[in-house]
Design a protein around this motif. Structure first.
Motif, short mmCIF file in Angstrom:
data_model
loop_
_atom_site.label_atom_id
_atom_site.label_comp_id
_atom_site.label_asym_id
_atom_site.label_seq_id
_atom_site.Cartn_x
_atom_site.Cartn_y
_atom_site.Cartn_z
N GLY A 220 -35.61 -3.65 62.65
CA GLY A 220 -35.26 -4.96 62.13
C GLY A 220 -33.87 -5.33 62.57
N SER A 221 -33.29 -6.29 61.87
CA SER A 221 -31.92 -6.72 62.15
C SER A 221 -30.98 -5.95 61.25
CB SER A 221 -31.78 -8.23 61.90
OG SER A 221 -30.45 -8.63 62.06
N LEU A 222 -30.10 -5.18 61.84
CA LEU A 222 -29.18 -4.36 61.06
C LEU A 222 -28.23 -5.27 60.28
CD1 LEU A 222 -28.11 -1.50 60.39
CD2 LEU A 222 -26.51 -1.78 62.28
N VAL A 223 -28.28 -5.17 58.96
CA VAL A 223 -27.42 -5.98 58.11
C VAL A 223 -26.10 -5.28 57.84
CG1 VAL A 223 -27.19 -7.06 55.83
CG2 VAL A 223 -29.39 -7.09 57.04
N GLU A 224 -26.18 -4.00 57.48
CA GLU A 224 -24.96 -3.29 57.13
C GLU A 224 -25.26 -1.79 57.04
OE1 GLU A 224 -24.08 -4.98 53.34
OE2 GLU A 224 -25.34 -3.58 52.23
N TYR A 225 -24.18 -1.03 56.99
CA TYR A 225 -24.25 0.36 56.54
C TYR A 225 -23.72 0.38 55.11
CZ TYR A 225 -25.16 1.89 61.31
OH TYR A 225 -25.72 2.08 62.55
N ARG A 226 -24.35 1.22 54.28
CA ARG A 226 -23.99 1.21 52.86
C ARG A 226 -23.75 2.64 52.40
NH1 ARG A 226 -28.29 -1.80 49.51
NH2 ARG A 226 -27.45 -3.57 50.72
N ALA A 227 -22.68 2.80 51.66
CA ALA A 227 -22.34 4.10 51.09
C ALA A 227 -22.63 4.07 49.59
CB ALA A 227 -20.88 4.45 51.34
N TYR A 228 -23.44 5.02 49.11
CA TYR A 228 -23.68 5.19 47.68
C TYR A 228 -22.86 6.40 47.21
CZ TYR A 228 -27.62 1.94 47.97
OH TYR A 228 -28.41 0.83 48.14
N TYR A 229 -22.16 6.23 46.11
CA TYR A 229 -21.32 7.32 45.64
C TYR A 229 -21.28 7.28 44.11
CZ TYR A 229 -17.82 3.61 45.22
OH TYR A 229 -17.15 2.46 44.89
N TRP A 230 -21.00 8.43 43.51
CA TRP A 230 -20.89 8.50 42.07
C TRP A 230 -19.96 9.65 41.71
CZ3 TRP A 230 -24.97 9.82 45.02
CH2 TRP A 230 -25.42 11.17 44.97
N ARG A 231 -19.40 9.52 40.53
CA ARG A 231 -18.46 10.52 40.02
C ARG A 231 -19.26 11.64 39.36
NH1 ARG A 231 -14.06 9.50 35.21
NH2 ARG A 231 -12.62 11.22 35.69
N GLU A 232 -19.18 12.81 39.92
CA GLU A 232 -19.97 13.93 39.43
C GLU A 232 -19.31 14.58 38.22
OE1 GLU A 232 -23.26 16.48 39.44
OE2 GLU A 232 -22.89 14.64 40.59
N SER A 233 -18.01 14.77 38.27
CA SER A 233 -17.30 15.41 37.15
C SER A 233 -15.82 15.17 37.31
CB SER A 233 -17.59 16.92 37.11
OG SER A 233 -17.10 17.56 38.29
N SER A 234 -15.09 15.44 36.24
CA SER A 234 -13.63 15.39 36.27
C SER A 234 -13.09 16.79 36.38
CB SER A 234 -13.09 14.70 35.02
OG SER A 234 -11.69 14.81 34.97
N LEU A 235 -11.95 16.95 37.03
CA LEU A 235 -11.31 18.25 37.13
C LEU A 235 -10.61 18.63 35.84
CD1 LEU A 235 -9.86 18.08 40.75
CD2 LEU A 235 -11.92 19.25 39.97
N LEU A 236 -10.57 17.72 34.90
CA LEU A 236 -10.02 18.01 33.58
C LEU A 236 -11.14 18.47 32.66
CD1 LEU A 236 -7.69 14.92 33.23
CD2 LEU A 236 -6.98 17.26 33.70
N LYS A 237 -10.92 19.49 31.90
CA LYS A 237 -11.96 20.02 31.03
C LYS A 237 -12.18 19.09 29.85
CE LYS A 237 -11.09 24.89 32.24
NZ LYS A 237 -10.75 26.24 31.71
N GLY A 238 -13.43 18.99 29.47
CA GLY A 238 -13.76 18.22 28.28
C GLY A 238 -13.80 16.72 28.48
#
Length: 1165
Positions: A848-866
């Motif tokens: 097809g016609s390339l519209v864009e490249y897309r990055a999906y990302y999410w925050r898995e955890s914090s380096l701070l406990k709790g």
């Protein structure tokens, strides 16, 4: 009144620069050479003028130039007749100075080089124009029988360029050409049959040269026609071309010229046809009385068999011409300049097509690249050069040569290795003013290497502007499709690459459009009366408004009989010369509007009714007695009788029609005519059952419609137009839906309107598929994924087809991309942003016609406990065929996961490999729940909660506080607290002042967001504060100074009054009687108070207010008796006051008060 408001398939192969056309390299950066101007490949010059062979180039440093001639180095310095044009590489050959132009013919090529590469021009074939003389020849008279065919040959001598041929008599009279006698493309003169009168003149072929425009004339032919009693009729035969068939080769984009000239009696007619198809009407033209067929800019689909047919009443004959369309090379993907940063990958693509298919040859700085010897910096793969991990010093210019038997193409493309932080190139802090509801563009040209990512923000906040009403172009321009008031504000563009950021601000002001809210109306005025033409304008108050008046499309001169007001033009005593069209034009520096009206002047009537001052005026009565005459296929004349004008002259008529097939009962305007006519010739469409009515107009409005006319049915005809708005797009991966806007009722021209839909895959040469439909949509099934199709839609009714339609390109449906971006490289830029770089997907996998490249990302955890985190998936789009981008607004000190997809019009493709990364510590957000309390005047208690987003390991808190009173601040105090401490007590040093307290949390990176509070003002502190504040106010200080000055003046006056000593008994001493105006007290004493400060009698007051004596210059001493005048300690005069006598004792003397220093001081007081 009529008011009229007036007021950016192949690119995915380029690895890096979809922005390359849009981004300009700044002049201060080094750059390989680029050829910007060169002479054409086949360069024919006038031998009388100096010869200039153009070659201009840019580059940094500025390039040097050298030339080759006929493949060998051309030493310009050795030829005194050849020089370089200043600041260019163009050659100037001095013909005026004696150079022979023939000596310089040959093939030239220009080389522009600097230390970063060499660029080449095309090979320029220099030829000198030639116009040789016609050879002398004696021509015998041409003897021919009447009715026979004849060819008079021209045969001009070879010229460069070919001359323009035309035929004339020896007396320079043009030869009249027609179907019987005409000139062929070869310049010969053809007679289909000779008539007796052809012998009345002679025939001379003339050739006009291209440069000199001189005309050479061949010796004239003389005709001798042998007449017979009757000329026998005969069937057509072809004079040109000969035989029954021939072939023709033409190159793509050239004009195809096919010629057939026939003889016969009577003169044959020529008709043209194409075997198995129709002639392309949109680019077809018949010339030379139908003997020549011209098809402009031919393409491969114009190949095939054409035949011309010559016919008269004796019979017909046909000649077949087989047309083959070949093609010199033409670009499919011209290589583009490539800018890379060290360590990046990229590619140059050179794709060309032609017939036969061209061969591709690559060169580096003008030298052929050997495919057998590998180069460590790049790899040649057919029409592509691939660069991997380029390094500084790899800059060069590559040449791509695409050639076949019919020509060649040469293109230069440089690769420039730069390591440059982001920079914005345009002017800073621009102000753009635009009219509301218009389209506008905010420019932000930028540069950097790696190529920066550009984002736009409004008023320094919010998300990136892109989508909806906003569109960001590849060159950095932000386009706002429809500007509204709420779009006004400050726009900031931010260019970001891994080396830094740059930004610029553009201020947008949205202005109200200029509109004429009440314009002039059509008027009919009596001669000698006054006329007012309104023009009330509403415009933006911040723009300068100019209103001008036009009359009959020329600017109106405002004479003494006219008055131009802010909202009108008044004409006094109108005359016949004032009649015409008046236009009010309201303009600002940004837009304009105009309104137009017609002023009609009538003679003053002398009838009694014209002098009535109170006549009833109304809209006209409807016209009557409609009649149809002059009935024709496409026209009819409508006549009517006007109704009563009701004391307001009729200014015009509107003719309406209704048809009963498609939309019965709906009336449409068809024509309008002036008020002084009562008939109109109406242009009609085929196959419409018309009914007409008429409305009359005056300055009060329109009449009711007239009674309807009888119906008039026009005959049918083939449609004359084709459907518009043709589109082809897939709704599924295996179809293509073709839609169009259907013809309306007046375009159908006949019953059973239908549409012939044709389609075929583009560039395949396959035959057309077709179907006939009666709706405005057709779906083609079982199509390959996202394939271009040629589409045609032609209208047809029972009487025939419309003209041949144009071709529209559509695409079949898209499927999801089959591949994911690979080789994803991730680099953490800071605590909230990362940079991404990836390898694009193969073009065939996009589906097809390339519209864009897309990055999906999410925050898995914090380096701070709790710390609980949300795993909500976020996304970042990279529009277009890009290979790098930046993901921002990440949360510091966190673990993230990320993958990428390619996106087309159908949706997301498969996921790439999952990437994990960690953001470093950042600065914390502000502490939560910051509170204070003041239990007494000695301490302030503070308490708070930890920040909602620590963004790292807290190292402590920073408390900053300072006392202030009004605008005066004490020295601030700062306390650093432990990370576990959430309370603090401030001991006051000043129980009266307020305190400003700031609190922030800290990590190893630094201090975070600050929260600040001010303690309130106590009631018993308000008075003190006001006292302090008043004492420091300027107005209070000024008032006190004024009071002090007034007291000082009063003290001075009191001192002077006391010093004068009150009243003195001087009457006994005075020898001259006082006048009646002298002021006395009851005790006879003289008062020196001079209450009105008036001069004494006989004195003069000077300009400055002092008193001058008229005659005496005596001093006070002269009034004493031989001694000096003396004053007491209190300032009173103690000397004896006597009168000094002059000759004339009767003459009054001046009073001593006039020159008394005490009085002088008192007068000043």
């Amino acid at each position: 009144m009529k008011s009229h408001p007036l007021g950016l398939g192949i690119s995915f192969i380029l690895f890096h620069l979809h922005l390359v056309c849009a981004i300009k390299v700044p002049q201060d950066l080094y750059q390989p050479p680029t050829i910007t101007k060169e002479s054409e490949k086949n360069y024919i010059v006038d031998p009388r003028d100096n010869i200039v062979i153009a070659c201009e180039a840019t580059g940094n440093p500025y390039p040097t130039f050298l030339w080759t001639r006929n493949g060998k180095f051309y030493n310009v310095a050795k030829d005194p007749k050849v020089t370089f044009r200043r600041r260019t590489g163009s050659l100037v050959i001095d013909i005026y100075g004696g150079g022979r132009p023939e000596d310089y013919e040959g093939e030239y090529q220009c080389f522009a080089r600097n230390r970063h590469g060499t660029a080449l021009s095309n090979k320029i074939l220099l030829q000198v124009s030639r116009s040789p003389l016609w050879p002398k020849e004696n021509l015998d008279p041409v003897v021919v029988n009447e009715g026979a065919s004849l060819i008079l040959q021209c045969n001009p001598p070879p010229s460069l360029p070919p001359p323009v041929i035309f035929w004339m008599s020896s007396s320079m009279e043009p030869i009249v050409q027609n179907r019987r006698v005409s000139q062929g493309l070869n310049g010969d003169l053809y007679f289909s049959n000779v008539l007796r009168e052809d012998a009345q003149t002679d025939y001379s072929c003339n050739a006009r040269s291209h440069f000199t425009h001189t005309i050479q004339q061949k010796n004239a032919y003389t005709l001798k026609v042998l007449t017979t009693r009757g000329v026998p009729e005969r069937t057509p035969t072809f004079l040109l071309p000969t035989g029954t068939s021939s072939t023709k080769l033409v190159l793509r984009d050239e004009d195809l010229l096919l010629e057939c000239i026939a003889s016969g009696v009577p003169t044959p007619e020529i008709m043209w046809y194409k075997k198995g198809g129709e002639l392309p009407s949109l680019k077809l033209k018949f010339e030379n009385f139908n003997k020549t067929l011209r098809i402009s800019r031919v393409s491969e689909e114009d190949s095939g068999e054409y035949f011309c047919q010559a016919s008269n009443r004796m019979g017909s004959i046909r000649h077949t011409i087989s047309v083959r369309v070949k093609a010199a090379p033409f670009w499919l993907d011209r290589p583009k300049d490539l800018i890379l940063a060290p360590g990046e990958n990229g590619r140059l693509v050179c794709r060309a097509n032609g017939n036969p298919k061209p061969t591709i040859q690559w060169m580096l700085n003008g030298e052929p690249i050997s495919v057998t010897e590998p180069n460590p910096n790049f790899e040649v793969a057919g029409d592509t050069i691939i660069f991997r991990e380029v390094q500084s010093g790899n800059s060069a210019v590559f040449q791509c040569n695409a050639s076949n038997a019919h020509g060649y193409l040469l293109a230069n493309a440089f690769i420039n290795i730069l390591d440059v932080p982001s920079r914005v190139l345009g002017p800073r802090n621009q102000l753009i003013r635009v009219i509301e509801y218009n389209r506008t563009q905010l420019d932000c040209p930028f540069f950097g290497s790696p190529i920066p990512t550009l984002r736009w923000f409004k008023n320094g906040q919010g998300s990136n502007l892109d989508g909806g009403n906003y569109r960001v172009h590849e060159n950095g321009t932000l386009e706002i499709s429809v500007v509204r008031k709420e779009d006004q504000g400050k726009y900031t563009c931010v260019a970001t690459n891994i080396l830094g950021n740059a930004e610029n601000t553009v201020r947008l002001e949205v202005k109200e459009p200029t509109r004429i809210i009440k314009g002039p109306e059509d008027q009919i005025a009596r001669r000698g009366t006054s006329v007012r033409l309104d023009c009330r304008v509403r415009s933006d108050p911040t723009l300068r408004l100019t209103v001008i008046w036009m009359k009959d499309d020329s600017q109106l001169y405002i004479s003494s009989r006219m008055k131009k007001e802010d909202d009108a033009l008044i004409i006094f005593g109108v005359a016949e010369k004032d009649q015409g069209a008046y236009t009010c034009v309201a303009k600002t520096e940004l837009d304009q509007d105009f309104a137009k009206a017609y002023l009609t002047i009538q003679e003053t009537s002398t009838s009694p009714t014209s002098r009535l001052t109170s006549v009833q005026r109304d809209k006209p009565d409807p016209p009557m007695d409609l009649e149809l005459t002059d009935l024709a296929e496409r026209s009819v004349r409508l006549t009517w009788t006007p109704g009563d004008d009701n004391n307001s002259p009729i200014t015009g008529f509107i003719i309406q029609f209704e048809e009963d097939r498609f939309q019965p009962g709906t009336w449409y305007n068809l024509a309008s005519v002036p008020g002084n006519v009562n008939s109109a010739l109406l242009r009609l469409s085929p196959y419409v059952n018309y009914q007409f009515r008429v409305l009359a107009l005056n300055d009060l409005g329109s009449s009711m419609p007239s009674p309807s006319s009888e119906r008039y049915q026009t005959n049918g005809a083939p449609p004359e137009v084709n459907p518009s708005e043709i589109r082809g797009a897939g709704t599924r991966k295996d179809n293509m839906e073709i839609t169009w806007a259907p013809l309306n009722s007046t375009q159908a021209y006949g019953p059973n309107l239908r549409y012939i839909v044709k389609w075929r895959q583009r560039h395949t040469g396959e035959p057309w598929s077709n179907v006939t439909v009666w709706t405005n949509k057709h779906v083609v099934w079982n199509t390959p994924v996202y394939t271009p199709y040629e589409i045609r839609v032609q209208a047809e009714n029972e009487f025939g087809r419309s003209p041949e339609p144009g071709t529209v390109i559509g695409y079949s449906g898209e499927d999801y991309p089959k591949a994911a971006p690979t080789d994803i490289r991730l680099r953490v830029m800071n605590s909230t942003a990362i940079s991404l770089q990836w390898t694009r997907v193969a073009p065939a996998s996009v589906q097809g016609s390339l519209v864009e490249y897309r990055a999906y990302y999410w925050r898995e955890s914090s380096l701070l406990k709790g710390i609980w985190v949300s795993r909500k998936k976020l996304q970042q789009s990279f529009i277009g065929d890009r290979v790098r981008g930046i993901v921002s607004f990440l949360i510091p000190y966190s673990n993230y996961k990320l993958y990428m997809v390619a996106v087309n019009g159908r949706g997301d493709g498969p996921k790439s490999d999952l990437k994990e990364f960690t953001t470093p510590e950042g600065v914390p957000s502000q502490p939560k729940n910051f509170r204070f309390s003041e239990p007494n005047r000695e301490v302030i208690f503070l308490d708070w909660s930890p920040p909602e987003h620590p963004n790292g390991n807290l190292t402590g808190y920073s408390v900053r506080f300072q006392a202030f009173n009004g605008s005066r601040f004490a020295r601030p105090m700062v306390e650093i607290l432990s990370p576990n401490q959430t309370k603090y007590t401030i001991t006051r040093t000043d129980p009266i002042s307020r305190y400003r307290i700031s609190l922030s949390a800290r990590t190893q990176v630094g201090g975070g967001e600050i929260v600040t509070v001010d303690t309130p003002l106590k009631q018993d502190e308000a008075y003190t504060k006001n006292q302090v504040d008043i004492a420091t106010q300027g107005w209070f200080i000024g008032l006190m100074c004024a009071v002090a000055l007034l007291v000082l003046i009063l003290l001075i006056v009191c001192f002077i009054k006391r010093s004068r000593g009150g009243k003195y008994p001087v009457r006994e001493k005075k020898e001259v009687a006082l006048g009646p105006e002298d002021q006395k007290d009851d005790d006879g004493s003289f008062d020196y108070s001079d209450e009105d400060n008036k001069p004494l009698q006989g004195s003069q007051t000077s300009i400055d207010g002092t008193i001058k004596q008229q005659e005496s210059d005596d001093s006070l001493v002269d009034y004493g008796e031989g001694g000096e005048g003396q004053f007491n300690e209190d300032g009173s005069f103690i000397g004896q006051y006597t009168v000094k006598k002059d000759k004339d004792e009767t003459e009054g003397n001046e009073s001593s008060e006039a020159t008394s220093p005490v009085n002088a001081i008192y007068s000043l007081a």
